[in-house]
Scaffold this motif. Structure first.
Motif, PDB file in Angstrom:
ATOM      1  N   SER A 143       0.795  -1.329   0.137  1.00  0.00           N
ATOM      2  CA  SER A 143       0.088   0.059  -0.103  1.00  0.00           C
ATOM      3  C   SER A 143       0.885   1.277   0.172  1.00  0.00           C
ATOM      4  CB  SER A 143      -0.917  -0.182   1.276  1.00  0.00           C
ATOM      5  OG  SER A 143      -1.823  -1.230   1.227  1.00  0.00           O
ATOM      6  N   TYR A 144       1.748   1.094   0.844  1.00  0.00           N
ATOM      7  CA  TYR A 144       2.890   2.374   0.945  1.00  0.00           C
ATOM      8  C   TYR A 144       3.588   2.635  -0.296  1.00  0.00           C
ATOM      9  CZ  TYR A 144       5.704   5.734   3.515  1.00  0.00           C
ATOM     10  OH  TYR A 144       6.171   6.666   4.044  1.00  0.00           O
ATOM     11  N   VAL A 177      -0.777  12.645  -2.072  1.00  0.00           N
ATOM     12  CA  VAL A 177      -1.511  11.419  -2.557  1.00  0.00           C
ATOM     13  C   VAL A 177      -1.971  11.034  -1.149  1.00  0.00           C
ATOM     14  CG1 VAL A 177      -1.289   9.040  -3.152  1.00  0.00           C
ATOM     15  CG2 VAL A 177       0.127  10.785  -4.104  1.00  0.00           C
ATOM     16  N   THR A 178      -3.547  10.714  -1.224  1.00  0.00           N
ATOM     17  CA  THR A 178      -4.224  10.372   0.029  1.00  0.00           C
ATOM     18  C   THR A 178      -4.589   9.104  -0.150  1.00  0.00           C
ATOM     19  OG1 THR A 178      -4.386  12.733   0.437  1.00  0.00           O
ATOM     20  CG2 THR A 178      -5.796  11.141   1.952  1.00  0.00           C
ATOM     21  N   LEU A 179      -4.361   8.257   0.784  1.00  0.00           N
ATOM     22  CA  LEU A 179      -5.299   6.924   0.653  1.00  0.00           C
ATOM     23  C   LEU A 179      -6.217   6.913   1.761  1.00  0.00           C
ATOM     24  CD1 LEU A 179      -5.420   3.655   0.425  1.00  0.00           C
ATOM     25  CD2 LEU A 179      -3.893   3.411   2.361  1.00  0.00           C
ATOM     26  N   ASP A 180      -7.649   6.352   1.224  1.00  0.00           N
ATOM     27  CA  ASP A 180      -8.667   6.504   1.966  1.00  0.00           C
ATOM     28  C   ASP A 180      -9.281   5.060   2.649  1.00  0.00           C
ATOM     29  OD1 ASP A 180     -11.045   7.729   3.050  1.00  0.00           O
ATOM     30  OD2 ASP A 180     -12.198   7.591   1.558  1.00  0.00           O
ATOM     31  N   GLU A 181      -9.886   5.105   3.794  1.00  0.00           N
ATOM     32  CA  GLU A 181     -10.427   3.899   4.379  1.00  0.00           C
ATOM     33  C   GLU A 181      -9.391   2.815   4.578  1.00  0.00           C
ATOM     34  OE1 GLU A 181     -14.526   3.027   3.197  1.00  0.00           O
ATOM     35  OE2 GLU A 181     -14.647   5.051   2.607  1.00  0.00           O
ATOM     36  N   HIS A 182      -8.459   2.778   5.337  1.00  0.00           N
ATOM     37  CA  HIS A 182      -7.284   1.797   5.492  1.00  0.00           C
ATOM     38  C   HIS A 182      -6.986   1.943   6.969  1.00  0.00           C
ATOM     39  CE1 HIS A 182      -3.498  -0.375   4.983  1.00  0.00           C
ATOM     40  NE2 HIS A 182      -4.170  -0.715   3.818  1.00  0.00           N
ATOM     41  N   ASN A 186      -0.372   8.039   4.992  1.00  0.00           N
ATOM     42  CA  ASN A 186      -0.560   9.225   4.515  1.00  0.00           C
ATOM     43  C   ASN A 186       0.618  10.346   4.947  1.00  0.00           C
ATOM     44  OD1 ASN A 186      -2.569   8.404   2.848  1.00  0.00           O
ATOM     45  ND2 ASN A 186      -4.221   9.235   4.273  1.00  0.00           N
ATOM     46  N   ASP A 187       0.716  10.207   6.153  1.00  0.00           N
ATOM     47  CA  ASP A 187       1.577  11.046   7.050  1.00  0.00           C
ATOM     48  C   ASP A 187       3.097  10.739   6.332  1.00  0.00           C
ATOM     49  OD1 ASP A 187       2.550  12.874   9.315  1.00  0.00           O
ATOM     50  OD2 ASP A 187       3.679  11.022   9.706  1.00  0.00           O
ATOM     51  N   GLY A 188       3.519   9.680   6.304  1.00  0.00           N
ATOM     52  CA  GLY A 188       4.582   8.988   5.736  1.00  0.00           C
ATOM     53  C   GLY A 188       5.069   9.592   4.313  1.00  0.00           C
ATOM     54  N   ILE A 189       3.943   9.396   3.445  1.00  0.00           N
ATOM     55  CA  ILE A 189       3.876   9.817   2.102  1.00  0.00           C
ATOM     56  C   ILE A 189       4.162  11.326   2.028  1.00  0.00           C
ATOM     57  CG2 ILE A 189       2.708  10.049  -0.069  1.00  0.00           C
ATOM     58  CD1 ILE A 189       3.846   7.107   0.568  1.00  0.00           C
ATOM     59  N   ALA A 190       3.308  12.069   2.735  1.00  0.00           N
ATOM     60  CA  ALA A 190       3.367  13.477   2.869  1.00  0.00           C
ATOM     61  C   ALA A 190       4.745  14.340   3.103  1.00  0.00           C
ATOM     62  CB  ALA A 190       2.363  14.053   3.475  1.00  0.00           C
ATOM     63  N   LYS A 191       5.265  13.235   4.059  1.00  0.00           N
ATOM     64  CA  LYS A 191       6.694  13.878   4.267  1.00  0.00           C
ATOM     65  C   LYS A 191       8.029  12.988   3.994  1.00  0.00           C
ATOM     66  CE  LYS A 191       4.910  14.940   9.043  1.00  0.00           C
ATOM     67  NZ  LYS A 191       4.736  14.690  10.483  1.00  0.00           N
ATOM     68  N   ASP A 192       7.615  12.325   2.680  1.00  0.00           N
ATOM     69  CA  ASP A 192       8.685  11.769   1.972  1.00  0.00           C
ATOM     70  C   ASP A 192       9.387  10.589   2.772  1.00  0.00           C
ATOM     71  OD1 ASP A 192       8.104  12.970  -0.319  1.00  0.00           O
ATOM     72  OD2 ASP A 192       9.588  14.160  -0.497  1.00  0.00           O
ATOM     73  N   LYS A 193       8.809   9.949   3.838  1.00  0.00           N
ATOM     74  CA  LYS A 193       9.385   9.059   4.659  1.00  0.00           C
ATOM     75  C   LYS A 193       9.708   7.858   3.969  1.00  0.00           C
ATOM     76  CE  LYS A 193       7.629  10.672   9.168  1.00  0.00           C
ATOM     77  NZ  LYS A 193       6.784  10.354  10.071  1.00  0.00           N
ATOM     78  N   ASP A 194      10.737   7.011   4.257  1.00  0.00           N
ATOM     79  CA  ASP A 194      10.899   5.850   3.962  1.00  0.00           C
ATOM     80  C   ASP A 194      10.047   4.817   4.626  1.00  0.00           C
ATOM     81  OD1 ASP A 194      12.376   2.955   4.109  1.00  0.00           O
ATOM     82  OD2 ASP A 194      13.051   3.974   2.244  1.00  0.00           O
ATOM     83  N   PHE A 195       9.489   3.502   4.077  1.00  0.00           N
ATOM     84  CA  PHE A 195       8.821   2.778   4.532  1.00  0.00           C
ATOM     85  C   PHE A 195       8.947   2.387   6.022  1.00  0.00           C
ATOM     86  CE2 PHE A 195       7.181  -1.268   5.593  1.00  0.00           C
ATOM     87  CZ  PHE A 195       5.831  -1.412   5.670  1.00  0.00           C
ATOM     88  N   SER A 196      10.455   2.125   6.374  1.00  0.00           N
ATOM     89  CA  SER A 196      10.992   1.622   7.581  1.00  0.00           C
ATOM     90  C   SER A 196      10.915   2.815   8.535  1.00  0.00           C
ATOM     91  CB  SER A 196      12.438   1.262   7.440  1.00  0.00           C
ATOM     92  OG  SER A 196      13.208   2.244   7.085  1.00  0.00           O
ATOM     93  N   ASP A 197      10.866   4.161   8.164  1.00  0.00           N
ATOM     94  CA  ASP A 197      10.441   5.103   9.058  1.00  0.00           C
ATOM     95  C   ASP A 197       9.173   5.323   9.374  1.00  0.00           C
ATOM     96  OD1 ASP A 197      13.476   5.947   8.940  1.00  0.00           O
ATOM     97  OD2 ASP A 197      13.189   6.859   7.533  1.00  0.00           O
ATOM     98  N   ALA A 198       8.456   5.150   8.325  1.00  0.00           N
ATOM     99  CA  ALA A 198       6.860   5.199   8.727  1.00  0.00           C
ATOM    100  C   ALA A 198       6.227   3.910   9.621  1.00  0.00           C
ATOM    101  CB  ALA A 198       6.020   5.366   7.342  1.00  0.00           C
ATOM    102  N   PHE A 199       6.955   2.915   9.283  1.00  0.00           N
ATOM    103  CA  PHE A 199       6.683   1.861   9.922  1.00  0.00           C
ATOM    104  C   PHE A 199       7.825   1.274  10.538  1.00  0.00           C
ATOM    105  CE2 PHE A 199       3.252   2.442   7.176  1.00  0.00           C
ATOM    106  CZ  PHE A 199       1.946   2.002   7.580  1.00  0.00           C
TER     107      PHE A 199
END
Length: 255
Positions: A60-61, A82-87, A94-107
């Motif tokens: 998803s990310y 880019v906004t994901l809905d109902e997940h 959405n926060d990670g994508i908005a801040k250009d985080k790597d997946f490992s930083d977002a999770f």
């Protein structure tokens, strides 16, 4: 066509190049993109959805990041949201994508799962699926197994193919660069040589990737239709489920 309509078309075309990493199909064709909004200053907002509330966070990310990067590459775009809905992971994604985080930083709990590694993992699966479709097409057209596994990339590019074969080749070459390894057109996902004596066995082995993708694709379309209404998206014509369930033809099986 207005200037706004033209730009929406450009964004949609960019998004069409982004694939669901598990299904290897366009997010646009799958019906995942729900909306495109553009402001006069080059700000773009893209909404998307997935078939279920619990779709895996990693792909998803990856889809969200690839959609953002594809739209961002357009020369007139200044900002992309880019906004994901109902997940279930909507806030983290959405926060990670908005801040250009790597997946490992977002999770952070997903240790070792960086975005590049996830992209490589799913990209290799797509390479195998596309490779199988192309090899089966070439074998059916009369090309000998030994000749095919001996081809280098220039040789594959030089082959005279029909329209279907040319499209399969184009799609395969999009992913072939992920492997590296030997300078052959067809290699395994680890870059090793494919032996012509065991080509039929190899094709049966990698067919599980395509079969799994076809099953999951049909499931996703059905779930999306049930969740949001409307008819399920049609299955793709090439490759189809029958391509992965059929038994090897005599031509495919011979050394």
């Amino acid at each position: 066509m207005t200037a706004l309509e033209a730009r929406i078309g450009e964004v949609r075309a960019a998004l069409d190049q982004v694939t669901d990493p598990e299904l290897d199909e366009s997010v646009v064709e799958l019906g995942f993109v729900t909306g495109i909004e553009i402001d006069g200053d080059g700000a773009v907002r893209v909404g998307f959805r997935l078939p279920t509330y619990w779709c895996a966070a990693n792909f998803s990310y990856l889809m969200a990041a690839d959609m953002r990067d594809a739209v961002r590459a357009l020369p007139w775009v200044n900002t992309v949201a880019v906004t994901l809905d109902e997940h279930m992971f909507i806030d983290a994604i959405n926060d990670g994508i908005a801040k250009d985080k790597d997946f490992s930083d977002a999770f952070p709990a997903e240790a070792g799962n960086d975005l590049a590694g996830i992209r490589q993992h799913f990209g290799l699966k797509a390479m195998e699926r596309r490779q199988e479709a192309l090899l089966r097409h070439l074998l059916a057209a009369g090309h000998a197994p030994q000749a095919l596994v001996s081809l280098d990339l220039a040789g594959l590019a030089a082959l005279a193919l029909d329209a279907a074969g040319a499209e399969l080749r184009r799609r395969y070459l999009e992913r072939r660069g992920l492997v590296g390894g030997l300078p052959l057109a067809f290699v395994t996902s680890t870059g090793e040589r494919i032996m012509h004596e065991t080509l039929a066995v190899y094709l049966r082995h990698i067919s599980r990737v395509g079969l799994n993708a076809e099953f999951n694709g049909a499931l996703c379309r059905g779930l999306l239709a049930v969740r949001y209404g409307g008819a399920p998206q049609p299955l793709p014509a090439e490759p189809g489920l029958a391509d992965f369930m059929r038994q090897s033809s005599p031509q495919t099986a011979r050394p």
